[in-house]
Each structure stands twice: as structure tokens, then as C-alpha cells.
Design an enzyme around this catalytic site. Structure first.
Site, PDB file in Angstrom:
ATOM      1  N   HIS A 177       0.742   4.559   4.438  1.00 25.58           N
ATOM      2  CA  HIS A 177       0.040   5.217   3.333  1.00 25.58           C
ATOM      3  C   HIS A 177       0.518   6.659   3.157  1.00 25.58           C
ATOM      4  CE1 HIS A 177      -3.705   2.377   3.303  1.00 25.58           C
ATOM      5  NE2 HIS A 177      -2.555   1.720   3.228  1.00 25.58           N
TER       6      HIS A 177
ATOM      7  N   SER B 286       0.807  -1.223   0.000  1.00 24.99           N
ATOM      8  CA  SER B 286       0.000   0.000   0.000  1.00 24.99           C
ATOM      9  C   SER B 286       0.839   1.271   0.000  1.00 24.99           C
ATOM     10  CB  SER B 286      -0.939   0.010   1.209  1.00 24.99           C
ATOM     11  OG  SER B 286      -1.794  -1.109   1.192  1.00 24.99           O
TER      12      SER B 286
END
Length: 299
Positions: free
Chosen positions: A250, A204
Site C-alpha cells: 500500500h 491494492s
């Protein structure tokens, strides 16, 4: 960023917009993504990102006399390849291969490769493990590691979607640099801010880096930013509301991907290589400093 005008001699429209360099008097808000001369709809040629003028399409990246002068170039100065998505395909294949190893070897393999700051691992007999214990490789191996089918499917579908937009605009080498530096930066921020015994894994961080890269590319080519803003808003909402998400990974990836891409696509042509390499080196150096500082605080 405002669109760059053409040469000082090019006529300007009465409302401040430049005129097409091939059709004086035709106002336009679009410029060639390579030479940045203003072009009207009749002169625009669709490219992987934005539009190019007929001369740049015909002659490639410049008017010099080197053997590569007539080779088509990406927005960031990379070579246009026959398969513009090759690196994306390879990254997907590597993630799938690592997932196959996870299925074959189980929790012990995951415990050896996932991101963790400093902890005792039950899977490894209670031994001390983590980045702070000199296992720096975890910062990058964790970015290729998945355990659940929904997790890897979601990440790889997103990678395929974003990769097909970003890789052709940057070129293979620069695209890979964005991906790897984003994944590394995401791991570093998670290492810095998360609990030292909190494990994390997944692509991610690198994928959010591609999201940041895409936002910069859209801005660089003066396209509509509203869909990108909506995408980022939804992604950040998901990041901060979904349980068991490493928001640090993230955000770290998103910021690193955006910063690296800024250096890649806004580098002046006369110093392009120096600025691009310097930007990548600076992001890497900051990442290393973050890791060293966190390690010092834990040990």
C-alpha cells in the site's frame, strides 16, 4: 501550491488576489487548469478536474499552429477521449478475467503468480520459487491476482471510483503509467521489507497509487484538500489495523503514484514530454534498484 497569477500586466486585487483576466477588478482565487490565468465565477467552465477559461475550452491546449493545437488536452497534456474511462474499464476486466482463471485452475496457478521473495512452495512440490529465483514477473502478476470475492469486489469498486476521477485528468497513457508503476513499486517495497516466504497478492498497491495521484491532482487544481486528507487517513488506518494486509504494498504504491503524478501535472509545458518520461523512468529505475538490492541480500 499557491495559485499562479496571470501575466505581469494583469491587475492585482487590493488583498493580493489576482483579478480575472477577462474582468479586471474582480478578485479570484481560481485559475484555469490549462493556461493558469485567473478566472472569476462568470468565466469558469467545469472540467474533469478543476475549471478552465473560455478560451482554453474553445481552442484546446494552446495557441500554436500545429495540427493538434486545437485538440482539447487533459491537465497533464493528454488527449481528451470520447470515453474518458476506457482504461479503467479494461483494468477491471483484466482483474476479473484473472480471477476467473484462479477459480478454474486453483492454488497451483496462484502459487505460480503471487508475490513471494524466496521460499519452497508446497503447491509446486516443494520447489524453490520467488522473485529472488529470477521470477521477476511476480512483481506485476501479483497486482492482478485475487482469491477471495470480498477482496476483488472491494478493490474493483475502489478502482472504479478513483479511476473515474484520475483517468480523465491524466489521459489514457499517463493514467496507465501511474497504475502500472504504482503496482510495481508496491510489489517492490513488499519484496524489500516483508519476509521472503510471505506471499501477497492483489491490486491494492496500484489502487493506492491512484489515491496518491488523486491527492496530487486536487492540490494542483487548488481544490479543498480536506476530503482527500480524510480519505488518506481512513485508508492508512485500514492498512495498519486490518489483519493480513501488506502495508508495504500500500505505501509503496501510494508514494509511487504521488511522485509520478507530480511529474506529470507540474511538468513545464516547454519540456513536458521530457519531464514526464523522465519522472516515470526515474520511479521505474528506483524500483529496479530496490529489487536488485533485495535479491542480492537473499542470494
Amino acid at each position: 501550491m499557491d495559485q499562479a497569477p496571470g501575466s505581469p500586466q494583469e491587475p492585482q486585487g487590493t488583498h493580493g488576489l489576482p483579478s480575472c483576466y477577462r474582468h479586471p477588478g474582480r478578485e479570484t482565487g481560481i485559475s484555469c487548469t490549462r493556461c493558469e490565468r485567473p478566472i472569476c465565477p462568470d468565466c469558469m467552465v467545469s472540467a474533469s478536474v478543476g475549471f478552465q477559461c473560455p478560451e482554453c475550452v474553445r481552442t484546446g491546449s494552446g495557441t500554436g499552429h500545429s495540427p493538434t493545437a486545437n485538440q482539447p488536452r487533459t491537465l497533464a497534456g493528454g488527449t481528451v477521449e470520447a470515453d474518458p474511462f476506457l482504461v479503467t474499464k479494461i483494468l477491471i476486466a483484466v482483474n476479473i478475467a484473472v480471477y476467473g482463471v484462479v477459480l478454474a485452475l486453483g492454488d497451483r496457478f496462484v502459487a505460480e503468480m503471487e508475490l513471494i521473495g524466496l521460499a519452497r512452495s508446497p503447491q509446486l512440490g516443494g520447489e524453490i520459487v520467488g522473485v529472488a529465483d529470477d521470477e521477476w514477473y511476480r512483481l506485476i502478476t501479483a497486482a492482478f491476482l485475487h482469491q477471495q470475492v470480498p477482496h476483488i469486489l472491494f478493490n474493483l469498486l475502489t478502482l472504479w471510483f478513483l479511476g473515474r476521477l484520475v483517468e480523465p485528468a491524466l489521459g489514457r497513457t499517463r493514467y496507465l503509467a501511474v497504475y502500472l508503476l504504482s503496482g510495481l513499486a508496491g510489489s517492490a517495497l513488499a519484496y524489500l521489507l516483508a519476509a521472503p516466504n510471505q506471499p501477497s497478492l492483489g491490486a491494492s498497491g496500484a489502487i493506492y497509487g491512484l489515491m496518491g495521484a488523486f491527492a496530487v491532482l486536487v492540490r494542483r487544481t487548488n481544490l479543498d484538500m480536506r476530503p482527500v486528507v480524510a480519505l488518506l487517513a481512513l485508508s492508512l488506518l485500514f492498512t495498519f489495523t486490518w489483519p493480513d494486509i501488506s502495508w508495504q504494498g500500500h505505501i509503496g504504491g501510494l508514494v509511487a503514484g504521488g511522485l509520478v503524478t507530480l511529474g506529470l501535472v507540474y511538468a513545464p509545458r516547454e519540456h513536458r514530454t521530457l519531464v514526464q518520461v523522465g519522472t516515470c523512468a526515474l520511479v521505474f529505475l528506483v524500483t529496479v534498484v530496490v529489487v536488485l538490492a533485495r535479491t542480492a541480500s537473499l542470494t
